[in-house]
Design a protein around this motif. Structure first.
Motif, mmCIF file in Angstrom:
data_model
loop_
_atom_site.group_PDB
_atom_site.id
_atom_site.type_symbol
_atom_site.label_atom_id
_atom_site.label_comp_id
_atom_site.label_asym_id
_atom_site.label_seq_id
_atom_site.Cartn_x
_atom_site.Cartn_y
_atom_site.Cartn_z
ATOM 1 N N ASN A 62 1.217 -1.788 -0.130
ATOM 2 C CA ASN A 62 -0.098 0.101 -0.250
ATOM 3 C C ASN A 62 0.989 1.347 0.222
ATOM 4 N N HIS A 63 1.623 1.327 0.966
ATOM 5 C CA HIS A 63 2.731 2.388 0.912
ATOM 6 C C HIS A 63 4.528 1.618 0.855
ATOM 7 N N LEU A 64 4.942 2.826 -0.096
ATOM 8 C CA LEU A 64 6.749 2.680 0.200
ATOM 9 C C LEU A 64 6.973 3.398 0.838
ATOM 10 N N PRO A 65 8.510 2.673 1.504
ATOM 11 C CA PRO A 65 9.138 3.129 2.565
ATOM 12 C C PRO A 65 9.642 4.790 2.913
ATOM 13 N N ARG A 66 10.061 5.177 3.604
ATOM 14 C CA ARG A 66 9.987 6.200 3.339
ATOM 15 C C ARG A 66 12.407 5.706 3.320
ATOM 16 N N ILE A 67 12.257 6.874 2.492
ATOM 17 C CA ILE A 67 14.119 6.438 2.331
ATOM 18 C C ILE A 67 15.411 6.381 3.043
ATOM 19 N N HIS A 68 14.364 6.682 4.247
ATOM 20 C CA HIS A 68 15.444 6.802 5.222
ATOM 21 C C HIS A 68 15.441 5.496 6.446
ATOM 22 N N TYR A 69 14.488 4.848 6.063
ATOM 23 C CA TYR A 69 14.229 3.280 6.664
ATOM 24 C C TYR A 69 14.459 2.305 6.084
ATOM 25 N N MET A 70 14.644 2.292 4.789
ATOM 26 C CA MET A 70 15.589 1.181 3.476
ATOM 27 C C MET A 70 17.240 0.692 4.253
ATOM 28 N N PRO A 71 17.610 1.618 5.193
ATOM 29 C CA PRO A 71 19.283 0.786 5.503
ATOM 30 C C PRO A 71 18.624 -0.268 6.441
ATOM 31 N N ALA A 72 17.762 0.367 7.483
ATOM 32 C CA ALA A 72 17.405 -0.901 9.039
ATOM 33 C C ALA A 72 16.425 -2.056 8.017
ATOM 34 N N ILE A 73 15.516 -1.854 6.840
ATOM 35 C CA ILE A 73 14.660 -2.738 6.180
ATOM 36 C C ILE A 73 15.828 -3.859 5.690
ATOM 37 N N ILE A 74 16.946 -2.829 4.539
ATOM 38 C CA ILE A 74 17.628 -4.706 3.877
ATOM 39 C C ILE A 74 18.027 -4.835 5.136
#
Length: 163
Positions: free
Chosen positions: A69-81
């Protein structure tokens, strides 16, 4: 996962059995972040709440991401990866994809990437939306990215900005 409901007196087909697919399974994309996030969470036996605590968001946000439904904001991406243990779900087919992947790996804004490559933020925004820079510029940026991110999980401290 399928939930089965029985007799519902106010429903027009009362007395008949029908199945309602579980909402978490209905529209789950086959690939990409939503599938990777959900599969990893379930494989590790974690709840949405526990993943949310690790990533610094709410469990509702995890649900939005898992359903696409939503893409994560870019600042969350390192933690998600880091949580997923890989970044293979990020596309890299186009120049725009590769620019976004660099930002996702680092958690960088377009302004930070622009400063890194030595161009203005509006140019980076145009490139990420699909407008191609001149070939010489594109080759220069691709070389800069490759020299700094040949190993896709290079440490931010190893990045050398454009002179």
């Amino acid at each position: 996962i399928v939930n089965t409901l029985g007799f519902v007196p106010f429903f027009p087909v009362s007395g008949k059995r029908f199945e309602i697919p579980h909402p978490d399974v209905v529209a789950l994309p086959d690939t990409g972040l939503p599938r990777s996030l959900r599969d990893t969470r379930l494989k590790r036996g974690l709840s949405k709440r526990s993943v949310a605590l690790k990533l610094g968001v709410t469990s509702d946000v995890i649900g939005y991401w898992e359903r696409g439904n939503h893409l994560p904001r870019i600042h969350y991406m390192p933690a998600i990866i880091s949580f997923l243990g890989d970044d293979t779900w990020l596309p890299v087919q186009t120049f725009a994809d590769r620019l976004y992947k660099v930002r996702a790996l680092r958690g960088w804004s377009q302004a930070k990437l622009a400063a890194f490559v030595g161009y203005d933020e509006r140019s980076v925004a145009r490139w990420e939306s699909g407008t191609m820079p001149p070939r010489k510029t594109r080759d220069l940026i691709e070389d800069l990215i490759a020299s700094n991110l040949g190993n896709a999980v290079a440490s931010p401290s190893t990045l050398r900005p454009h002179p």
